[in-house]
Motif scaffolding. Structure first.
Motif, PDB file in Angstrom:
ATOM      1  N   SER A  81       2.290  -0.929 -12.547  1.00  0.00           N
ATOM      2  CA  SER A  81       2.071   0.501 -12.309  1.00  0.00           C
ATOM      3  C   SER A  81       3.367   1.288 -12.487  1.00  0.00           C
ATOM      4  O   SER A  81       3.386   2.358 -13.116  1.00  0.00           O
ATOM      5  CB  SER A  81       1.508   0.709 -10.900  1.00  0.00           C
ATOM      6  OG  SER A  81       1.309   2.082 -10.639  1.00  0.00           O
ATOM      7  N   LEU A  82       4.457   0.743 -11.940  1.00  0.00           N
ATOM      8  CA  LEU A  82       5.748   1.406 -12.081  1.00  0.00           C
ATOM      9  C   LEU A  82       6.172   1.447 -13.551  1.00  0.00           C
ATOM     10  O   LEU A  82       6.631   2.484 -14.060  1.00  0.00           O
ATOM     11  CB  LEU A  82       6.798   0.680 -11.243  1.00  0.00           C
ATOM     12  CG  LEU A  82       8.244   1.193 -11.388  1.00  0.00           C
ATOM     13  CD1 LEU A  82       8.350   2.658 -10.971  1.00  0.00           C
ATOM     14  CD2 LEU A  82       9.204   0.327 -10.576  1.00  0.00           C
ATOM     15  N   ALA A  83       6.011   0.310 -14.243  1.00  0.00           N
ATOM     16  CA  ALA A  83       6.406   0.254 -15.650  1.00  0.00           C
ATOM     17  C   ALA A  83       5.606   1.254 -16.475  1.00  0.00           C
ATOM     18  O   ALA A  83       6.154   1.937 -17.349  1.00  0.00           O
ATOM     19  CB  ALA A  83       6.206  -1.161 -16.195  1.00  0.00           C
ATOM     20  N   LYS A  84       4.299   1.371 -16.206  1.00  0.00           N
ATOM     21  CA  LYS A  84       3.472   2.313 -16.957  1.00  0.00           C
ATOM     22  C   LYS A  84       3.986   3.740 -16.794  1.00  0.00           C
ATOM     23  O   LYS A  84       4.087   4.510 -17.764  1.00  0.00           O
ATOM     24  CB  LYS A  84       2.025   2.213 -16.486  1.00  0.00           C
ATOM     25  CG  LYS A  84       1.050   3.095 -17.263  1.00  0.00           C
ATOM     26  CD  LYS A  84      -0.365   2.892 -16.788  1.00  0.00           C
ATOM     27  CE  LYS A  84      -1.332   3.733 -17.623  1.00  0.00           C
ATOM     28  NZ  LYS A  84      -1.007   5.166 -17.616  1.00  0.00           N
ATOM     29  N   GLN A  85       4.320   4.093 -15.556  1.00  0.00           N
ATOM     30  CA  GLN A  85       4.845   5.438 -15.336  1.00  0.00           C
ATOM     31  C   GLN A  85       6.195   5.629 -16.023  1.00  0.00           C
ATOM     32  O   GLN A  85       6.475   6.693 -16.597  1.00  0.00           O
ATOM     33  CB  GLN A  85       4.967   5.715 -13.837  1.00  0.00           C
ATOM     34  CG  GLN A  85       3.635   5.822 -13.124  1.00  0.00           C
ATOM     35  CD  GLN A  85       3.761   6.541 -11.798  1.00  0.00           C
ATOM     36  OE1 GLN A  85       4.520   7.503 -11.666  1.00  0.00           O
ATOM     37  NE2 GLN A  85       3.008   6.076 -10.808  1.00  0.00           N
ATOM     38  N   GLN A 129       2.898  -7.921  -8.743  1.00  0.00           N
ATOM     39  CA  GLN A 129       2.619  -7.803 -10.169  1.00  0.00           C
ATOM     40  C   GLN A 129       1.964  -6.465 -10.494  1.00  0.00           C
ATOM     41  O   GLN A 129       2.340  -5.775 -11.451  1.00  0.00           O
ATOM     42  CB  GLN A 129       1.703  -8.958 -10.607  1.00  0.00           C
ATOM     43  CG  GLN A 129       1.349  -8.955 -12.071  1.00  0.00           C
ATOM     44  CD  GLN A 129       2.553  -9.233 -12.960  1.00  0.00           C
ATOM     45  OE1 GLN A 129       3.528  -9.840 -12.505  1.00  0.00           O
ATOM     46  NE2 GLN A 129       2.510  -8.755 -14.187  1.00  0.00           N
ATOM     47  N   GLU A 130       0.995  -6.076  -9.666  1.00  0.00           N
ATOM     48  CA  GLU A 130       0.313  -4.790  -9.876  1.00  0.00           C
ATOM     49  C   GLU A 130       1.286  -3.630  -9.721  1.00  0.00           C
ATOM     50  O   GLU A 130       1.268  -2.669 -10.505  1.00  0.00           O
ATOM     51  CB  GLU A 130      -0.834  -4.659  -8.883  1.00  0.00           C
ATOM     52  CG  GLU A 130      -1.610  -3.351  -9.031  1.00  0.00           C
ATOM     53  CD  GLU A 130      -2.680  -3.193  -7.960  1.00  0.00           C
ATOM     54  OE1 GLU A 130      -3.278  -2.103  -7.894  1.00  0.00           O
ATOM     55  OE2 GLU A 130      -2.889  -4.153  -7.188  1.00  0.00           O
ATOM     56  N   SER A 172       0.836  -1.210   0.000  1.00  0.00           N
ATOM     57  CA  SER A 172       0.000   0.000   0.000  1.00  0.00           C
ATOM     58  C   SER A 172       0.864   1.251   0.000  1.00  0.00           C
ATOM     59  O   SER A 172       0.598   2.222  -0.731  1.00  0.00           O
ATOM     60  CB  SER A 172      -0.916  -0.003   1.229  1.00  0.00           C
ATOM     61  OG  SER A 172      -1.760  -1.131   1.219  1.00  0.00           O
ATOM     62  N   HIS A 173       1.927   1.225   0.800  1.00  0.00           N
ATOM     63  CA  HIS A 173       2.807   2.389   0.875  1.00  0.00           C
ATOM     64  C   HIS A 173       3.530   2.623  -0.459  1.00  0.00           C
ATOM     65  O   HIS A 173       3.671   3.766  -0.926  1.00  0.00           O
ATOM     66  CB  HIS A 173       3.821   2.195   2.008  1.00  0.00           C
ATOM     67  CG  HIS A 173       4.718   3.378   2.205  1.00  0.00           C
ATOM     68  ND1 HIS A 173       6.067   3.337   1.929  1.00  0.00           N
ATOM     69  CD2 HIS A 173       4.444   4.650   2.616  1.00  0.00           C
ATOM     70  CE1 HIS A 173       6.599   4.525   2.170  1.00  0.00           C
ATOM     71  NE2 HIS A 173       5.620   5.342   2.612  1.00  0.00           N
ATOM     72  N   THR A 174       3.952   1.505  -1.055  1.00  0.00           N
ATOM     73  CA  THR A 174       4.641   1.626  -2.353  1.00  0.00           C
ATOM     74  C   THR A 174       3.708   2.184  -3.415  1.00  0.00           C
ATOM     75  O   THR A 174       4.090   3.035  -4.231  1.00  0.00           O
ATOM     76  CB  THR A 174       5.170   0.248  -2.799  1.00  0.00           C
ATOM     77  OG1 THR A 174       6.003  -0.293  -1.773  1.00  0.00           O
ATOM     78  CG2 THR A 174       5.973   0.370  -4.091  1.00  0.00           C
ATOM     79  N   LEU A 175       2.471   1.719  -3.400  1.00  0.00           N
ATOM     80  CA  LEU A 175       1.494   2.212  -4.362  1.00  0.00           C
ATOM     81  C   LEU A 175       1.239   3.701  -4.181  1.00  0.00           C
ATOM     82  O   LEU A 175       1.121   4.461  -5.151  1.00  0.00           O
ATOM     83  CB  LEU A 175       0.189   1.432  -4.216  1.00  0.00           C
ATOM     84  CG  LEU A 175      -0.817   1.565  -5.366  1.00  0.00           C
ATOM     85  CD1 LEU A 175      -0.191   1.099  -6.673  1.00  0.00           C
ATOM     86  CD2 LEU A 175      -2.075   0.750  -5.060  1.00  0.00           C
ATOM     87  N   GLN A 176       1.206   4.139  -2.935  1.00  0.00           N
ATOM     88  CA  GLN A 176       1.022   5.570  -2.657  1.00  0.00           C
ATOM     89  C   GLN A 176       2.219   6.372  -3.166  1.00  0.00           C
ATOM     90  O   GLN A 176       2.067   7.458  -3.742  1.00  0.00           O
ATOM     91  CB  GLN A 176       0.824   5.783  -1.153  1.00  0.00           C
ATOM     92  CG  GLN A 176       0.560   7.249  -0.778  1.00  0.00           C
ATOM     93  CD  GLN A 176       0.364   7.422   0.715  1.00  0.00           C
ATOM     94  OE1 GLN A 176       0.369   6.442   1.469  1.00  0.00           O
ATOM     95  NE2 GLN A 176       0.208   8.657   1.145  1.00  0.00           N
ATOM     96  N   LEU A 177       3.417   5.826  -2.970  1.00  0.00           N
ATOM     97  CA  LEU A 177       4.619   6.502  -3.476  1.00  0.00           C
ATOM     98  C   LEU A 177       4.573   6.631  -5.002  1.00  0.00           C
ATOM     99  O   LEU A 177       4.992   7.653  -5.563  1.00  0.00           O
ATOM    100  CB  LEU A 177       5.871   5.729  -3.055  1.00  0.00           C
ATOM    101  CG  LEU A 177       6.235   5.773  -1.570  1.00  0.00           C
ATOM    102  CD1 LEU A 177       7.407   4.842  -1.283  1.00  0.00           C
ATOM    103  CD2 LEU A 177       6.594   7.204  -1.146  1.00  0.00           C
TER     104      LEU A 177
END
Length: 743
Positions: A194-198, A189-190, A137-142
């Motif tokens: 998400s990181l790859a898309k950015q 995986q998500e 969750s924290h990584t996703l927020q970052l």
């Protein structure tokens, strides 16, 4: 026991050699009596040397014996130590055999120890395992806040934890438990996606970012490099490859760059393939590519590692994309302007200082190693398409020019004249200017295109001359129906002859190579045919005016001195004045052909069997009339500028000699000279001339014809035929009672 000599044969041999050598030396030294005085000195010196040698030998032997003694002592000590070690090893062996049963209990201790180590490691990672979802969750927020480096650090930590657990399960053969671990870490995986898309969004906007805010782009490159290092390390170990590895993000980086370039410049909606639209499109490509390569060279190169070769990647991507893009455009049905633009852009503009050779890009940008933008085969194919389009345009323009020219022939006014008074029209200027412009335009691209257009121009000019001859024939047919239409028929034919001369003199200037400006044979033949056709129509017009006069030949009225030849001279003089409006080479040709036409018509009239001389007096009148007519015509043509050597009137003078011959018995010799001079004379011609005399017997006629049969003639190559164009009326059948039905 054997003697010492038998025991040491080498010593005995050595002693003998030494004695022999000593005797040889002594006999040589003491051969003279006076040298015997020094015998004592020699003896004492040799004794000293022998004693020295013996002392050295003793010392060496003593030293050797001492070394051997020490070695034997060491061997004895080593043997004792080896024996002691063997006794100790035997005792240890028996002790181990006695303790073997006790080691079985240690195996259980080892298993418990391994289990303890595993549990200890699990206990150590339990806090991390329990906090996995919280970290997700924290990584996703970052990531949402675009703190990419921090987010990637936590992502790498989670991946390392997961991969470590999976690796241990793999090596312990617990593959069934891997699915549980993967399910527990399913959020990775998500996060990766998400990181790859950015990252790929950042790479896609890299050119804008390096100008405005390069930090974000640099961050993306750092993350990609981290992942590449992890991929390399795992591939190097080659023991266990976690799921999702290798990620290959650096290769994806290049792929996204290529997609961005292609999408920005080469995937637009269908472009306007017409000249102006295509020109704007190519200009936009040129400006955009140069601008973006400047940004890459000046800014982006500083934001990525050197081994990325980012400027070369961009250059190669643009080059390959342009190659495919031009091929796509060329699949369309393009007009000649569009084809020219593409050839010029690919072969000239692309490498020029206005684009890839721009001073701001050199020397770092070099497309010479990337191959041509258009392959030689594609260039040749495009050039051929261009030539086809130009050919269609030239054909249409020439056809329109010919139609305008044809209409002008029927005007109620004479054709225009040049400063020298020669008739002409704008046709040769229009045609040559059009062909020359197309050849010069092609020269701006390649020499091969210029040569192709030049060859096409000659082919079209040759075809145009054929259509021009057809137009002349059509005009002639219209004139035959009504000689008042066109009103200035002769003048326009003369103008066409001057035009033909102008075309003939201008054709050589079309050749790209100034050193080779000869006119092709086929084109020269077409020019000659056009000139011949115009001359033929002019001579036919002259013939129409001469025929009524020639029909009055020969007659009794003519013999008595009518104005018939005067009228012919007036007609000839009138046409000669018209002919003077054509340039010199053709003017002379027209005079020669006119004179030949007059002579042939004159001779044809004499051979129509209209008159037979009834007396010698009448033959004399005929001879005088022939002489006067020939002299008058000869004088006329000489006055018009035709040299006597270029005239054919000599045939009339020669024919007069046959008529004037007093003794018919000499006709064989006279006829022989006549046919030798004019080898195209036939038996029918001679028979008709003999009939015209009116005094030739059947025997003389037979003798003359037999002589002609015995002396067949061959036409020389340079001979101008006169009599072969003159037909003789067929003789009337002797058994016909009257004209009309036979009895």
């Amino acid at each position: 026991a054997s003697s010492p000599d038998e025991e040491w044969p080498e010593a005995e041999k050595a002693e003998k050699l030494a004695r022999g050598a000593a005797l040889k030396w002594a006999s040589g030294v003491f051969y003279c009596p006076e040298k015997l005085e020094g015998l004592g000195q020699y003896r004492s010196r040799e004794m000293q040397r022998n004693s020295s040698i013996q002392s050295r030998l003793k010392s060496t032997v003593q030293s050797y014996l001492e070394g051997v003694s020490a070695g034997l002592e060491q061997l004895r000590s080593a043997a004792q130590e080896v024996q002691s070690v063997c006794q100790d090893l035997g005792a240890a062996r028996w002790a181990l055999l006695d303790s073997a049963d006790r080691f079985q209990g240690l195996q259980q201790m080892r298993a418990l120890m391994a289990e303890h180590v595993q549990l200890a490691s699990v206990v150590q990672v339990l806090p991390q395992l329990f906090s996995v979802h919280e970290v997700f969750s924290h990584t996703l927020q970052l990531l949402h806040e675009q703190h990419l480096l921090e987010a990637h650090a936590e992502l790498m930590m989670m991946e390392h934890l997961r991969d470590d657990i999976l690796s241990q399960l793999h090596f312990r053969g617990l593959s069934s438990a891997q699915a549980t671990v993967l399910s527990y870490f399913g959020g990775l995986q998500e996060l990766n996606e998400s990181l790859a898309k950015q990252l790929w969004d950042i790479v896609g906007n890299s050119l804008r970012l390096v100008r405005e805010d390069p930090v974000l782009f640099v961050t993306a490159v750092r993350i990609i490099e981290r992942e590449e290092k992890i991929d390399d390390a795992l591939l190097l170990e080659a023991t266990f490859l976690p799921p999702g590895r290798p990620k290959g993000w650096r290769q994806k980086f290049y792929h996204v760059l290529q997609q961005t370039i292609t999408g920005a410049h080469f995937c637009a909606a269908r472009i306007d393939a017409e000249g102006p639209g295509l020109a704007r499109h190519l200009a936009a490509l040129q400006k955009g590519i140069v601008s973006e390569l400047r940004v890459v060279k000046d800014l982006m190169v500083q934001c990525v590692p050197a081994h990325y070769n980012i400027l070369s990647v961009y250059t190669a991507t643009y080059h390959q994309a342009l190659t495919s893009h031009l091929q796509d455009i060329l699949r369309e049905d393009l007009d000649k302007q569009a084809l020219f633009l593409l050839l010029e852009w690919a072969l000239r503009v692309y490498h020029s200082p206005e684009m890839m050779g721009h001073p701001d890009l050199l020397p770092e940008v070099d497309v010479s190693a990337l191959g041509p933008l258009m392959s030689p085969e594609l260039v040749d194919q495009t050039e051929r398409k261009y030539v086809v389009k130009v050919k269609a345009s030239v054909l249409e323009w020439m056809q329109r020019t010919l139609e305008v020219e044809f209409k002008e022939w029927f005007r109620e006014e004479e054709p225009e004249t040049d400063h020298q008074g020669f008739f002409q029209s704008a046709l040769p200027v229009i045609v040559m200017q059009m062909l020359n412009e197309n050849i010069q335009v092609a020269a701006l691209i390649t020499d091969s295109l210029q040569q192709k257009v030049y060859n096409m121009a000659l082919e079209e000019l040759e075809a145009f001359l054929g259509r021009l001859r057809e137009a002349l024939v059509q005009c002639g047919k219209e004139h035959q129906k009504d000689r008042t239409i066109p009103k200035y028929y002769v003048s326009y034919l003369l103008a066409m002859l001057n035009n033909n001369l102008a075309l003939s003199s201008s054709v050589s200037s079309l050749h790209p190579d100034t050193a080779h400006r000869e006119v092709p044979t086929s084109l020269q033949a077409a020019l000659d045919r056009t000139q011949k056709k115009a001359c033929q129509l002019l001579l036919e017009e002259l013939l129409l005016d001469l025929q009524p006069l020639c029909l009055q030949l020969p007659s009794r009225k003519w013999l008595s001195g009518s104005q018939l030849v005067n009228s012919m001279c007036e007609v000839i003089d009138k046409y000669a004045k018209d002919f003077s409006r054509v340039r010199k080479p053709v003017f002379t040709l027209l005079l020669m052909e006119s004179e030949l036409l007059v002579v042939s018509q004159y001779l044809r009239a004499l051979m129509q069997k209209k008159m037979v001389c009834k007396s010698e007096e009448e033959r004399g009148q005929l001879c005088n009339r022939l002489l006067q007519d020939a002299m008058q015509l000869q004088e006329l043509f000489c006055g018009l500028g035709l040299d006597q050597s270029q005239q054919s009137l000599e045939a009339v003078f020669a024919l007069r000699e046959l008529i004037c011959l007093k003794d018919p018995a000499l006709l064989s010799l006279e006829v022989l000279g006549f046919i030798t001079k004019y080898p195209d004379v036939s038996d029918e011609h001679i028979t008709t001339l003999l009939d015209l005399r009116g005094d030739v017997s059947r025997e003389v006629r037979h003798m003359v014809l037999e002589m002609m049969a015995q002396h067949p003639q061959v036409l020389p190559e340079s001979y101008r035929p006169i009599f072969s164009t003159i037909s003789v009326p067929a003789p009337e059948l002797p058994f016909c009672l009257r004209k009309g039905k036979c009895a």
